[in-house]
Design a protein around this motif. Structure first.
Motif, PDB file in Angstrom:
ATOM      1  N   TRP A 200       0.841  -1.187   0.000  1.00  0.00           N
ATOM      2  CA  TRP A 200       0.000   0.000   0.000  1.00  0.00           C
ATOM      3  C   TRP A 200       0.882   1.244   0.000  1.00  0.00           C
ATOM      4  O   TRP A 200       1.982   1.239   0.553  1.00  0.00           O
ATOM      5  CB  TRP A 200      -0.900   0.004   1.232  1.00  0.00           C
ATOM      6  CG  TRP A 200      -1.836   1.172   1.287  1.00  0.00           C
ATOM      7  CD1 TRP A 200      -1.748   2.284   2.059  1.00  0.00           C
ATOM      8  CD2 TRP A 200      -3.006   1.330   0.480  1.00  0.00           C
ATOM      9  NE1 TRP A 200      -2.801   3.133   1.804  1.00  0.00           N
ATOM     10  CE2 TRP A 200      -3.585   2.572   0.831  1.00  0.00           C
ATOM     11  CE3 TRP A 200      -3.630   0.559  -0.506  1.00  0.00           C
ATOM     12  CZ2 TRP A 200      -4.740   3.051   0.234  1.00  0.00           C
ATOM     13  CZ3 TRP A 200      -4.783   1.028  -1.096  1.00  0.00           C
ATOM     14  CH2 TRP A 200      -5.332   2.266  -0.717  1.00  0.00           C
TER      15      TRP A 200
ATOM     16  N   ASP B  17       0.708   5.192   1.150  1.00  0.00           N
ATOM     17  CA  ASP B  17      -0.118   6.112   1.928  1.00  0.00           C
ATOM     18  C   ASP B  17      -0.268   7.452   1.201  1.00  0.00           C
ATOM     19  O   ASP B  17       0.187   7.623   0.066  1.00  0.00           O
ATOM     20  CB  ASP B  17       0.455   6.312   3.339  1.00  0.00           C
ATOM     21  CG  ASP B  17       1.850   6.946   3.347  1.00  0.00           C
ATOM     22  OD1 ASP B  17       2.220   7.579   2.335  1.00  0.00           O
ATOM     23  OD2 ASP B  17       2.546   6.822   4.360  1.00  0.00           O
ATOM     24  N   GLU B  18      -0.938   8.413   1.857  1.00  0.00           N
ATOM     25  CA  GLU B  18      -1.239   9.696   1.223  1.00  0.00           C
ATOM     26  C   GLU B  18       0.011  10.482   0.843  1.00  0.00           C
ATOM     27  O   GLU B  18      -0.039  11.354  -0.019  1.00  0.00           O
ATOM     28  CB  GLU B  18      -2.123  10.535   2.154  1.00  0.00           C
ATOM     29  CG  GLU B  18      -3.494   9.914   2.397  1.00  0.00           C
ATOM     30  CD  GLU B  18      -4.341  10.753   3.328  1.00  0.00           C
ATOM     31  OE1 GLU B  18      -3.811  11.744   3.894  1.00  0.00           O
ATOM     32  OE2 GLU B  18      -5.534  10.429   3.496  1.00  0.00           O
TER      33      GLU B  18
ATOM     34  N   PHE C 171      -7.468  -0.826   3.720  1.00  0.00           N
ATOM     35  CA  PHE C 171      -7.025   0.444   3.147  1.00  0.00           C
ATOM     36  C   PHE C 171      -7.790   0.745   1.855  1.00  0.00           C
ATOM     37  O   PHE C 171      -8.228   1.875   1.626  1.00  0.00           O
ATOM     38  CB  PHE C 171      -5.522   0.410   2.853  1.00  0.00           C
ATOM     39  CG  PHE C 171      -4.650   0.444   4.073  1.00  0.00           C
ATOM     40  CD1 PHE C 171      -4.995   1.222   5.176  1.00  0.00           C
ATOM     41  CD2 PHE C 171      -3.461  -0.276   4.122  1.00  0.00           C
ATOM     42  CE1 PHE C 171      -4.184   1.270   6.309  1.00  0.00           C
ATOM     43  CE2 PHE C 171      -2.640  -0.241   5.247  1.00  0.00           C
ATOM     44  CZ  PHE C 171      -3.010   0.539   6.346  1.00  0.00           C
TER      45      PHE C 171
ATOM     46  N   SER D  46     -10.441   3.877   1.578  1.00  0.00           N
ATOM     47  CA  SER D  46     -10.094   4.987   0.688  1.00  0.00           C
ATOM     48  C   SER D  46     -11.114   5.136  -0.437  1.00  0.00           C
ATOM     49  O   SER D  46     -11.479   6.254  -0.803  1.00  0.00           O
ATOM     50  CB  SER D  46      -8.695   4.782   0.106  1.00  0.00           C
ATOM     51  OG  SER D  46      -8.624   3.612  -0.681  1.00  0.00           O
TER      52      SER D  46
END
Length: 266
Positions: free
Chosen positions: A126, A128-129, A144, A148
């Motif tokens: 994954w 992240d932002e 996740f 999202s």
């Protein structure tokens, strides 16, 4: 996780039908465990090299569907319908269906059984932002994804539902991102949890969902072929018919020999 809180009446009508009338949830799970014990396979699909056969490619399973719709016709943009509206409606629906399909096997997808988010020879991480790569278990990855995507499809600035609201200029790229994540979840179900899906008699639902999703993504160029190559053999078998719902073929993989021995991380 989102799958525990979503209220999806239409999707439940499609996917949540019990495999046998009157069979309670506990009895279903017990039946699945018995099947898995007899197969001598762990729930995450880990098997000795000699047993690396892809069960989901066996002809008796690939032919299973819950409908005989001509999906190639179903995915085409209807006349007088705005493209973004069509993309938004279908993307939201696919999100709900994939979420519900995963929920049927979520008890077997744990941090212990699925220590990585794997599909065939590929492991997904994954981001992240901030773009930082995060290694996580399969259930964490799916959490996740669902969180999202839920945030996006319920954001009026991204998926507007009120008259007069405009779609953002980045809408198509966001739809492509969502489709990529949903493909990862579908791929993991096939790769690591097809035996549980088979034991629950939900493989027909899974195949139908996969065909519809892939043909829609193809119609609007929403998935990079490099992204879907990991399941090219499955796609070829399931989508080879005249209406996109083919179940023919010999169930053999089109990948290069020994490909499963090389693990890629993405």
């Amino acid at each position: 996780m989102l799958r525990d809180h979503c209220s999806l009446p239409a999707d439940r009508a499609l996917l949540s039908q019990p495999p046998t009338a009157g069979l309670h949830c506990k009895m279903v799970l017990q039946a699945v465990r018995r099947v898995l014990r007899k197969s001598k396979a762990k729930p995450n699909g880990k098997k000795p090299a000699a047993e690396e056969k892809k069960v989901y490619l066996q002809p008796e399973h690939t032919k299973s569907r819950i409908t005989d719709f001509e999906f190639k016709e179903l995915v085409v943009l209807p006349r007088e319908i705005d493209l973004n509206e069509w993309l938004a409606s279908n993307t939201t629906t696919f999100f709900h269906h994939v979420n519900l399909q995963y929920s049927t096997i979520s008890e077997f997808c744990t941090g212990e059984t699925c220590q990585t988010m794997a599909v065939c020879n590929t492991q997904y991480c994954w981001h992240d932002e901030r773009g930082k790569k995060v290694k996580c278990t399969a259930p964490q990855y799916v959490d996740f994804v669902m969180s999202s995507v839920q945030k996006l499809v319920t954001d009026e600035d991204v998926f507007p539902t009120k008259y007069g609201r405009e779609f953002p200029s980045s809408f198509e790229s966001l739809v492509k991102k969502i489709c990529k994540y949903l493909f990862h979840v579908l791929g993991h179900i096939y790769w690591a949890h097809f035996k549980e899906t088979l034991a629950l008699e939900l493989h027909g639902h899974l195949n139908t969902l996969y065909v519809h999703f892939i043909l829609f993504a193809r119609e609007f160029n929403l998935l990079d072929p490099k992204e879907t190559a990991v399941l090219d053999d499955l796609t070829e078998v399931l989508c080879s018919g005249p209406g996109g719902g083919g179940g023919g073929g010999d169930g053999t993989s089109s990948g290069a020999p020994g490909a499963q021995n090389h693990v890629k991380e993405r």
